[in-house]
Each structure stands twice: as structure tokens, then as C-alpha cells.
Design an enzyme around this catalytic site. Structure first.
Site, mmCIF file in Angstrom:
data_model
loop_
_atom_site.group_PDB
_atom_site.id
_atom_site.type_symbol
_atom_site.label_atom_id
_atom_site.label_comp_id
_atom_site.label_asym_id
_atom_site.label_seq_id
_atom_site.Cartn_x
_atom_site.Cartn_y
_atom_site.Cartn_z
ATOM 1 N N SER A 268 15.837 -12.825 58.586
ATOM 2 C CA SER A 268 16.676 -11.644 58.649
ATOM 3 C C SER A 268 17.812 -11.810 57.653
ATOM 4 C CB SER A 268 17.225 -11.506 60.059
ATOM 5 O OG SER A 268 18.426 -10.776 60.052
ATOM 6 N N ARG A 307 -20.171 23.337 46.866
ATOM 7 C CA ARG A 307 -19.257 22.288 46.404
ATOM 8 C C ARG A 307 -17.845 22.817 46.558
ATOM 9 N NH1 ARG A 307 -20.185 21.116 40.766
ATOM 10 N NH2 ARG A 307 -22.351 21.599 41.296
#
Lengths: 437, 437, 437, 437
Positions: A268, A307
Site C-alpha cells: 500500500s 450480413r
């Protein structure tokens, strides 16, 4: 991929799905198509050779392809133009003969996915082996099964790991099943009829499949995207299973539980004592994100007409992060397994600190040999409440509450109440193809 | 299920997944467990018989179960209490012996899903047959392939239908593959170790699986939900494929296209001329909704610890509408196929109205036999632009633009430019197990 | 709503969104429309009166409406027919004058949602008050802040609660903002032009809005669904915030943490000692499910043309469970807060058991007044590692590692390292409109 | 961002959310923090100056930050270390004083989002203006309203455009409302208590907010992510509304409808006549994808404990593509509007080709002045069916079917049946702040 998204991607897969690989795959498809057509006499053999040479030395102009993409919604016309420029004019005219953009793009994608799946499969096999080894190693490590976020009963840590392992084994089987459906060539021409190839259309398709080592579907699948969506689901299943593992690790690494520790946890910026379980976090994030992407891929099933350029884009945005994320999840899992510390002592302490309550069921069963079952259960429940209220151990209280000739000290050993844990673990290891523990 | 949600559900599946069926299935599991345990001598044989009798005549108190659900988050304790009340006290004590709530609930769910899948599979087979018949019937029906929402080239309506059919055929194969992974017994006891069953735990599990006709997994799957999520993905694939069909039908039913008509379309409250394609709409809605529910089921992979009551609830909220929706989609599709009118004349008219532009590719290919390909293409493009600008037919213009000895009238016939449409259709029908067209 | 889904729904909201309420609301809209049109002379005043009477005494035939729904995809034509049957023929002809089905359905939905939101708003206010009171009560209750699943620093339980509270306060403000956008009349006729109402169309719309107490949008919103989607997002935000609370409660109720206990937790069928936190589980499940439903509602923004029957169905399937789920989440939260036991002693014990490591930052800062900061930090990190390795308290070790004149015993009190916790809590309570703690 | 994903992103927003911008924003936050702390005497003024200088000339080592990210799950510790290296040792020690990584990251994100929102807001305003102008221009352009994928009634193209416009106007208002909730500083320190800042914590927070021009929330929002999720919902609403526009354009561009044409449409690799509406496709894809990402952001509300590294990663993966996608959608919309050709003649032809059926409602209403309404409706329905069957015009048939003195030729003019279309359009334009048409 920005800095903040780094942990959610697998650089190797990003490369296989990246622009360079896509272009190379498209060029490979065009060249293979020309080879097949040259062989069948559909285009001049010399043109096929020239196209092959142009393909071999091709240096794409990426900026030009981006402009082409912006203009056509697919990069293929621009790529074909660049490739034509690289071949002699005569040969160039025979390039892309009878194909439509989507034939090239889809087949290229399948080639890319083939490489990706080989990588993922190898990673999956390694992960399975690592988990199987971990499970085997902790066959005898006693720990607590927790259900609904509450302590429940004793189990072995090995069996806990086996529950992470089993889905992966099934994913392996699923992959083998879906692969032949997925790894198929796309060739149909503009309408999916192979019209521009004349009477030799089917032969060209067959040849192209063989040339590329892909399967041949009964018909082109321009608007049949189930193979890709099935893959997305599989990648999501994989990420989900690893996310479950990650979530469990996060929970087991909590200071108050302390049964696991990621020795490579992140520090940290202000709290020197912390070891943030960053791989487990990433696994959880990947699972949640993948679930959403699977949903997006299912939306792409709505592929309109013959398509649909819109549905493609949804695929292009969803499938790569799913694949890369699955790879990342496997990578994190392997790294995590390497740095994971299993604290068997803490597991034992947590068990010991549970005041015997985790063996209440065992006490019930033992008593029920001597009393009516309901009576036995009521007595144990009363004892549990007393133990909780007074902070005492259930097995200190029980002998005083009943004259039934139960061997209380023997019952008190959690190891005596593991049921079939070992046998189940052996079955799981066998299913994973691993040696028994 | 309110009025407005009616079209998104299959009443038969709702029944199989409803409360009565759930209770019946849970009772069946409890009774089967007692039978097995009686046979193995784990509980008195008389108790097993009495439990069987209580189960056979059991009339649940649903309100009581609801209260039990609200109190425990699962209905099993309340159900066990009611069943015990129905059996003699002595026998009742042996009910639910060694099982945990989730064993009963999950196994019951699997029994319910087995019935649901049998129904869906039959519907799927019928749908496949109906689509195959439709495709075969329209082998020779000329129509337009449209790509990216624009007219592209001629194709046959039969081949268009085959593209709806093929994914369903693959879904059929997928179902066969996933079924043995899904239809497995759940029995593990509170910690998944079978501890409460003593040394006979594995034997009981084996017996219960056999008794119920289910498979036996290597270990309990309390927190391994991949089988259910895989099923969810399959249901989503099915709904997605039918949604694509529905979307295409919606588009083909547009007045301006007019190639299909749902003769059973819904009327309007104010517009007498309308025939709203309500089944197609429902198919599209079901696909979109299913995609979201598949995502939700993947979230439920994050099943914490050995058992997670929160993740279950997410499953319980997501899987039933997916299954019911898939059934509804199959039902709508079959109804739609029965009332669907295919307007072959309109298809021909639409083709005829396209000014020959759909055959531009054919013209290019024909010209390229006589001119360099690039020149041929440039010429045809010029002609296309002129045709569009002047509202004329491409094949009226082309003869005046080139002296190349092309047989223009022959080219003009769309039927001459269908490529391998028939052969592809035959391959598709063969894959569907249907007779060739 | 099956047994297993009970915890995810609010029966009151289910009723407001159910069939009876829908029918009543549609009838109310038709009657109000007739009243307005009678007043404006668009239909005979006598017809308006007769319609009002028919509406008042209307007993719908639900089975008939279901058939109508199946036939038209909306229930309105069938409802109008039933209502006409209830009025005299002459009057019936003027029913539904100039309206389209969607006008009636959407306006009815808005009326239903108005009631639902009033209910939710009241529940939200109560929840805010309860949380504010809890936060105020625990202003001085010391506990551990945990970040990334690891213990971090001391904080107060009151401030922890305030973090659950603040989002709810903002949700309250958001609701006030979105309400006028949402609660608007729908009236446009078949094309959204009000054509069938002739020159008085706008006046009718204005009158209908006034009659129903709704707002009037600039134009009909048949295909503009942003108001409903915004509401969905809001419901999702609410469920998400309560899900975070639920998840935290689940974590705090873990035996190893033990800082909270749901005294009304669910029992287990086999483990007498367990108290399953079933409301917290439901909150978490609701949040996850709501997130998916919000996504589904956003898909419904793709509402084709002037009106899209498919997108409606997606709304109808998604918005009711979102609203009912939000209500259920508020209900669970309130019940949970009533039965939640805060164990301040256990909080203190957990703090005490942390070997001073949670005050490492405080030690650093104190040392940095006497040493260079980097040196101070390195020293404390070393001490932390030693404390962990030897199982000792940081503040026992530090005095031996440095001669710096730090008042170690004073530092050791976590209460001395709460920073602005109290002031922040006061600000949060003030924002919630609550009296300061 | 690969080639295939290009159309779904806005490069400007990608830059604002990219690594360089993130690093710059983090550095800006650290420098501002030091300035404020220097001013308040919390750190030496000289240190604040030195930090400012180091920040101004800072050249990050990106590879180092990536390693730091991989090690800590956040890039802040590595960035702080690099910045410290750039400042004198003494000053460096005061960098990041009292802050936690998330303070820096979140505040930096807010700064980045502020820039992004300014860009999006400007684009939105331009899009609104362009749509308002288009709507005004086509006030008098007659066209067909289509409902449920079927032709319904006449309307004006201007009113159709107004339905695209209105949601954007509301989004503008929504943005103004959410902005002050979103653009707030994050400063809480490791536990959200500002403990490391001693008694001046609140003052530092206030000062930092002022320094950066951000709002100050009642308390830190480390685990309160509703502001970000609300933003995600807003971005999704925006993409959804533009997706609806795109879908309508796709449908209107169909050859058979032909009422719109994207003059900049993409060409095909094999079909010279095609103009693929690629922007409309992208809009649709963006809407679908955004819907999924909104769902993912709502999942991130489940932010565990005081800070949750897993939930962040889900945000980091979801919010940037949402923002970039919204920008891309606005860009595509503007480009589309520039190249969109409105074919008013084709609109008129389509209306004329509808055999008068779109005016069936008008015929009903006119007849109902002379006949009982039910009789009028039955007669028109009969006529509609006959018109459809015989391919004739409704208004040729009606005079022969009734002697009612209706002025049929006048009714036949669609312009006479536009109802309040013009007035509604004016109201819409007024709401958009545009001059009336």
C-alpha cells in the site's frame, strides 16, 4: 489498453488478436485462396505464385488500412488494394477472386482464434495440473467449510481446492467439443452462394479449408454466429470459474480468516503492513466483466439479413477482451498458485476457535443412536445456544446435559467427521487425470 | 407472469418450473433418498416405506412453505417439517437423513430441467423439420440476398431459410453434449463431504443417482455451477438464433419489401389494413432478453465459499425465464412457420426492380474474360452509376459501353448467377438429417 | 413469481404493476380521455358520461384479454371491445376516440409507476432515516476500516454506516429530478400526429394530462423511451447501493469477523448453530440482477420506427422486476436494520487483535516529526514485519527500535487516530437532513 | 484499440482517458495537494514549491508505472516514487502527504472526466442544433409513419427527426443535473477519515477542491460509486438514443424504402452499386455495446468494504469505452447528418404506392359522421381487404361502396391528415431552444 486495464489483459493474446496478426492472417487467407484457385485452374497459376510472393513480403500501410476501415466499415478492400499494389498488375487482378470481405475477415479471425485457443488450452492444462497438485497436497489439511457466509462443518482444504478444479476439467472437455464447430473456413462470396466462383465454388471452399487446416461447414456462416457466441460463453465460463476461485481466495486472505496469504500481494502507498491480494481482485473483476461481455456477444446473434455490419462490430468489441481476459485470468491464477501460502495452522486454530459448534451435527447423529432423533436435535440446539451465550465449548456442555453413553472426546475431533472427503477428492483427482493424492 | 409478459413465456415450461412441480420434485428426491437409505440399512426399512407413503399422498401447505422460505432463504426446512408431519413421528425422524437443503433443491431442479429439456428438444426437432421442409420447398424460389441492409446479389429463399436452420442443428448437437454434465445428482450434506452418512455416503449418492436416473459427478457441485450456466448459454444460443429468424421475418414483412407475410398477424385498434408481425416481434424481444439473462447467469458463477445463498437467488431469478423464453421462442417459431406466407412473386418483382444492379458482379466477371479485370470493373461501376442516376437497367446500358462479345441477355437472368446455392442447400439439409430438396 | 423468487419481489409493487392494476389504469385513461373529449365537444357529452359509467362498473374478462394479447401483441383492442360491450352501443363507438393502443398502455404504465414511485420514495425516506439514526448512534463505536479485503485503519462504525447512507440521499435528489420527465401523458394517435382528433388534438392532450395529473411533453414519446430507461437506471442505482450494504453486512456477519449479526437470520436444516444472513443475501442478489435488467432496458432504447412492438416487450419484461426488486431491497434493508445487532465489543476486540498494525501509519507520522520521513517509514515497515513474524504488538517493538521521543502509549489508542471521522459523519448526517449525532 | 474497433471510439476521448492524461492528472492532484498543504502550513512551503516544480517538469517512466501497477494493483505508489525521485529528497518526503492512492486516482479520473464531458457536451449541443435544423427543414416533407415494422399513417419527416431530437434535449438537462454530483474531489486518506492530516483534514479537502475547481462532498466517496454509475447510465442513454437514430437510418436507407441515403456510405469490395451505411451501423453497434457496459458499471456498485480493488478494475474496464463510445456516436451522427440525403420524392412515391391504405383511418372518421361508427369501420375494413386483394386504391373503391356524402378526393390527400404534426414539431423545436420551423 491503458495502464489501469493492464491486469485484465493477456499481452500474448492481445498480440494474436492485434492488428499485425489480423493483417497477417488476412494475407494468409488471400494467399491460400489464390493457391487453391491456381491449382484448380480458376486463376492463372502464375498469378497464384505472384500473389504468394507479394503476400510473403507484404508490408502493410496501417494508416491506409485505418482510412479504409473508416471508409468501408471493414479493412478488407483497403488491404486488397495494398496487396494488389504489391503484386504485378496482372496477378493483382486475380487476388481476392470470388471472395467477399467477410470471407477473409472471418477466416482470418478463426485462424487467430485457433492460435489463441492453443495458448489458452495449454494454460488451462497447466492450471488444472497445479490445482490438482495443490488439492492432493492438502488432502489431510483440515479446514472449515463455510456456507452462506457462515461456518458450517469441517472439510479438507484439498476438497475445497477440488471444487475449484472440477469445473476447469469440464471446461477442457467443452473446449474439445466446441472446437470443430468453431474452427471452420468461411467462404461464400457476396451472397453466400459462391456465385463468383462458377461451378468450382464448392471445390475452392474445400481446398481452402484443407489449405488452412480448418473444417468445412455445410454452408457459409456469414449470418450464423453461433460458433463465436458459443466460444464467448466458454471463455465466460472459464473466467467465471477462476473468478470464483479468486473470490474465495480474497475471502480466505481476510486478516480475520487468515487461512491463505498471497505472498506476492501488493503493498500500500501508506500502510506498510498490508498485502493486497491483487491477483484475486483481478480474477474477480475479470469474471464480472466477462459475464457482461458474454451477454453482449449473445446480443450479436441478432445478425440481420445475409450480413450485418453492426453485429460484427459488436463481436469485434466483445470477443477480444473476453479471450484476452480469459488468458489473463489463467495467468493470474497460475501466479497466485505459485505465491499462495496455505496456513494449515491457522485453519486448525479457526476450527479450534469454533467452540465445537461445527460438530453439532455430529453430536446430533451420535445422540440419535440413543434418543429419539427430535429429542437429540432439541438437546443439541439447546447446548449450542448455551455455548454461544456463555462462550463455552459444545463438548464441555453436552456430557452434563445427557446421560447417553456417547464417546464425546472422540466426537470432538473434526478429523473424525470428514465423511467421504478423501474418497471424493480421489474421484475428483481421477477426473482431472491426476494421480490420486 | 402478467398479461404483458404472456408472449415471452411457455406455459408448459412455467408449469414444470412452477411451485407445484418444484415441491413434487423435492418430495420425489426425499422419498428416493429414504428408499436408498432403507435399502442400504442406513435407516429402518419401515421408515423408508412410511416416508414413501407420506410422500405419495403429500398435500403441501404452500403458504407455510412461503413463510419457511422467508425465514430460511430456502423452502426445504419447511417442506421437511411438513413432510415429517405427514409421516409417523418415528419415520419422520429419518427423513432428509444426512442431506442438506441444497442437495434436495438442486437435485429437484435437475429433475425439473430434465423434463423441460425433453420438451424443448422435441420442439427443437419439430422446428428443425419444419424449417428443413420450408428450405427444401423454396430451393427454386429466387430472392435477394441483402448485406449490410442493402441489396446485394440473388440467392434462393431456400438457402436463406437454411441459414436459419443450421444453427438449430448445431444446437441439437450441443444439447446432447451438455446433457450428461447437467443431469447429475446433488448429494453432499452440509459441507459437501457426506459426513452425516458415515461410511456409506458414496454408496447412498450412487444409489440416489440410479434411483432418479441421473448421473453421478465425481464430487458434489454445491458451489460449482458451470453445468447450469452452460445450460443458460445454450438456451440463450437457441433464443438468439430464433431471434435472428424473427428479425429477418420482421424485415421481410415490411410493406416495402413484402416478401413474407404473417397471415396470423395482429390487427391494430385503429388501422384496419395492418397485420402486425407479433410472433416475429416476440422472437426478437426474447433474444434480447435472453442475452441479458445469460449474462446474469454468468454473474452467478461467483458463488462464494462452499455454498452461497445470494448466487442461488440470482440463478432462481434467471434460469426459469431463460428456459420458459426458449420454449416460447420455439412455440412462436412453429406458429409463425405455419402462418407464414412466402410471396415468390414479390421476391421476383423486387429482383426485377433492381435495375440489374444485383448482377453487376456477374457482369464484371463476364467482361473480365475479355478485358483486363480492373478495366472491366471500372466500366461496370460507371454503368452502375449511370443506371442509378438515370433510373435505367444496367443491362440496357452495358452493350452500348463495350464491344466485348458478352451474351448480355443470358447474364441478365438471376437464376444463372446462383452459384452453388442448390448444392449448399443440399448440404445443409443433409446436415439437418432431412431428405434433399 | 415462484416460491424461490419470493425474496426478490415486493408484493405491493407486484400488485401495482399487476394485471388488475394495469386494467384499472387503462380503463381510467380511456374514461379520462372520454371526459376531456366530451368537455371539448369532440364526442357527445352523453357518450362521455356513459363511458364513465361503464368504466366505473367494469369487470374485465381476463381470459379474453389474454386471448386479445396473444392475437394483437397488446391487450388494448380486446379491452376496448370489452369496455364497448359494457357501454351502450352509441356511447361505445366514441370510446378510445383518436387514440392508439400505445397511448393507453403507456399512459396507464405511467399512472402505475406514479403509485410505485410514491411507495418507493416513502420507503427510501424511512430507510434514510433508519440509517441516519444508526450512524448517529454509532458515532463513537470504534471499528476497523478494511480496504481491498484487508484491515487498514481504525474508523467509526457510524462513519461506515454513513457511507451506506450517502448514496441513498443522492438517489432521493435524483428521483426528484427525473420524476417530471417520467410522469407525462402519452397521446399521439396511430402516427403520433394526433391526426384522428382533428384541430383539437393538442387541446385533448393538454386536457388529458391535466385530468390525470400528469405532465405534457412537447410531443408524443411513443418511440422515445429515455424516461423509462432513466427510471430503470435509477432503480438499478438504488438496488446497487443497497446491495453494497448487503454485501458489507454479509462480510461483517462472518463468524471470524463477527461485528454484526442478523438476529433474525435463517436457520439451517441440519446445523442448529447457524444464523444465515438471508436478507443480506437477497440484497446482494437483487443488486446483481438489477444490474442486468438495467442493461436490458438500455437495449430497449433501440426502438425501431415510430413504434416497435419488440422493444416494448423487452421493457415489459425488465421494468417490473426492477421496480419490484427495488422495493424488495428497501424492505429487506429496513427489516435487516431492525434485527441487526452491532457488536461493539467484538469490534474493539478485532481492533485489539490487530497487533497495533492498523496504527502503523500513525506511528510513521509521529516518527516523521523526529526523523526524515523515508527513514521513519522504513523503520516502521521493519517493525511491522517483525510484529507479524513474531506475533507481537507493533507498539511493544517500536520503543526498542528508536530513541525518538514519541509518546507511544498515547499513539496506541485507536481513538486518537480517527481524524475527521466525527466531523465527516456530521456533514453526512446534515446532508441526510438528520440531526447531528 | 485495434483496427476493427476503430469506429467505436473517439480518439479525442481516448486521449483524455489515456495514460498520458491520467498521469498528468495524477501529478496535477499531487501538486495541488502539496500547494494546499503548504499554504496551510501542514508541509513546509519550500517543499510545496519544490513539488510543484518537480511536477511541472515531470517525465514519467511508463514502463516503471506498468511494473508498479502489476505489483500494487494501482499505479500510484510507483508514480509517487518517480515523482519523489524528481524532487529533492527533503521535498519528496512531503509528497502525497496524508493521501491514499485512491484519493489521487479518483480525483484524477474526475479531472479527466470533466474534460471529456465538456467535449461531449459541446458535441451534443452541435448535434442538437443539426437535428433541429434538419427537423425544421423537413416540416413540410411528407412521409410514412411506420409502426411495428408496418406502414401506418402519414407524418412529416420533420416530426420523425424531432423524435430523434427530443431525447437529446433531455440528456442535456440530465447532464447539468448530474455534473455537480460527479465533479467532486476525493480525499479521505487510507480509511476515509483524513486521519493522517490531523486536525486540518477538512480544511485540506476544502482547499484541494477549490484548487482544482471541484465540488466537495460531505464525506469521501471511496466506496460510494453512484456518481460514476450515474454517469455511465447517462452515457448509455446518449448512445441508446443515437443508436435508435442509427437504426432508423439503416431502415430508411434500405433499397426498398430508399427514403434516406448516406452519400458517404462505404463501398463494397465486390459490389460496385452498394453504399453501405457504415455510420448508422456503428451507431447501432455502439448502442448495443453501451447497454452492456452500463450493466457492468452497475455491477461495480458492489464495492466491498471501505475500498475494493476488484470493483475499481471493473470500472476502469467499463467507463472509458462508454465515454469514448458516446463521443464516437456523436461524431458519427454529425458526420451522418452532413452526408445524409433526404429523398422527399421517394417518400412521396412510397406514400402514393400505399393504395390509400394509410388513410383508412381518415376514411373511417369521415364516414362516421354519416354512419354509426361501427358500421363505418366495418365498411372501410372491407374496402381495405378488397384493395389489398385486387391491388387497387382504397379511394377508388370507397365511393362505390357507400352513398354517404363524403368528399373522397379531399380525403385522399395525405397532407390533409397530418393532425398536429406542425404544432408538435414547433413545440419540439422550442424545447430544443431552436427557432420555430
Amino acid at each position: 489498453m491503458t495502464l489501469l486495464q493492464d491486469e485484465l489483459a493477456d499481452p500474448a493474446i492481445d498480440a494474436w488478436l492485434g492488428d499485425a496478426a489480423l493483417i497477417a492472417a488476412m494475407v494468409e487467407v488471400e494467399a491460400a485462396l489464390a493457391r487453391v484457385q491456381g491449382r484448380l485452374g480458376l486463376i492463372p497459376q502464375a498469378a497464384a505464385v505472384a500473389i504468394g510472393q507479394a503476400a510473403a513480403g507484404f508490408a502493410p500501410d496501417l494508416a491506409g488500412l485505418r482510412r479504409g476501415m473508416a471508409g468501408a466499415g471493414v479493412p478488407v478492400p483497403a488491404l486488397v488494394a495494398q496487396l494488389r499494389g504489391a503484386a504485378a498488375a496482372e496477378a493483382g487482378a486475380w487476388l481476392h477472386w470470388g471472395a467477399t470481405s467477410q470471407d477473409i475477415l472471418d477466416t482470418a479471425l478463426i485462424l487467430q482464434l485457433r492460435a489463441v485457443l492453443a495458448h489458452i488450452e495449454a494454460q488451462l492444462a497447466e492450471t488444472i495440473a497445479a490445482l490438482a497438485a495443490l488439492a492432493a497436497r492438502h488432502r489431510g489439511t483440515l479446514t472449515i467449510a463455510r456456507t452462506r457466509f457462515q461456518q458450517a462443518l469441517p472439510t479438507s482444504f484439498g476438497l475445497k481446492v477440488a471444487a475449484w478444479l472440477m469445473p476447469l476439467v469440464r471446461h477442457s472437455a467443452r473446449l474439445a467439443e466446441l472446437r470443430p464447430r468453431l474452427l471452420v473456413v468461411q467462404l461464400g462470396g457476396a451472397a453466400g452462394t459462391l456465385a463468383a466462383l462458377g461451378p468450382q465454388g464448392l471445390e475452392v471452399a474445400r481446398g481452402l479449408a484443407a489449405e488452412l487446416g480448418l473444417g468445412l461447414p455445410p454452408m457459409p456462416w456469414h449470418n450464423q454466429r453461433d460458433g463465436l457466441i458459443e466460444l464467448a460463453g466458454w471463455l465466460g465460463l472459464l473466467a467465471g470459474s477462476l473468478g470464483k476461485l479468486g473470490q474465495d481466495v480474497l475471502l480466505l486472505c481476510q486478516n480475520e480468516v487468515g487461512e491463505l496469504r498471497d505472498a506476492a500481494g501488493g503493498g500500500s502507498s501508506t500502510m506498510p503492513q498490508k498485502a493486497n491480494p491483487i491477483r484475486a481482485e483481478a480474477l474477480l473483476a475479470l469474471a464480472r466483466r466477462s459475464a457482461g461481455l458474454v451477454g453482449a456477444m449473445h446480443q450479436a446473434a441478432l445478425h440481420a439479413w445475409e450480413r450485418d455490419g453492426s453485429a460484427w462490430q459488436l463481436e469485434w468489441a466483445s470477443l477480444p477482451p473476453l479471450a484476452s481476459g480469459a488468458g489473463a485470468a489463467l495467468g493470474h491464477t497460475q501466479a497466485l498458485l505459485r505465491s499462495l501460502e496455505v496456513d494449515a495452522d491457522r485453519m486448525a486454530q479457526n476450527l479450534a476457535a469454533s467452540q465445537g459448534l461445527l460438530l453439532a451435527e455430529a453430536a446430533c447423529l451420535a445422540l440419535a443412536r440413543h434418543l429419539p432423533r427430535a429429542e437429540a436435535q432439541a438437546l443439541v440446539e439447546r447446548a449450542c445456544r448455551q455455548a454461544l451465550a456463555e462462550g463455552r465449548d459444545l463438548f464441555e456442555l453436552l456430557p452434563g446435559l445427557t446421560a447417553a453413553p456417547v464417546d464425546w472426546p472422540a466426537l470432538r475431533d473434526p478429523r473424525a467427521y470428514l465423511g467421504a472427503a478423501d474418497a471424493l477428492l480421489d474421484q475428483a483427482l481421477a477426473a482431472a487425470g491426476a494421480a490420486p493424492a
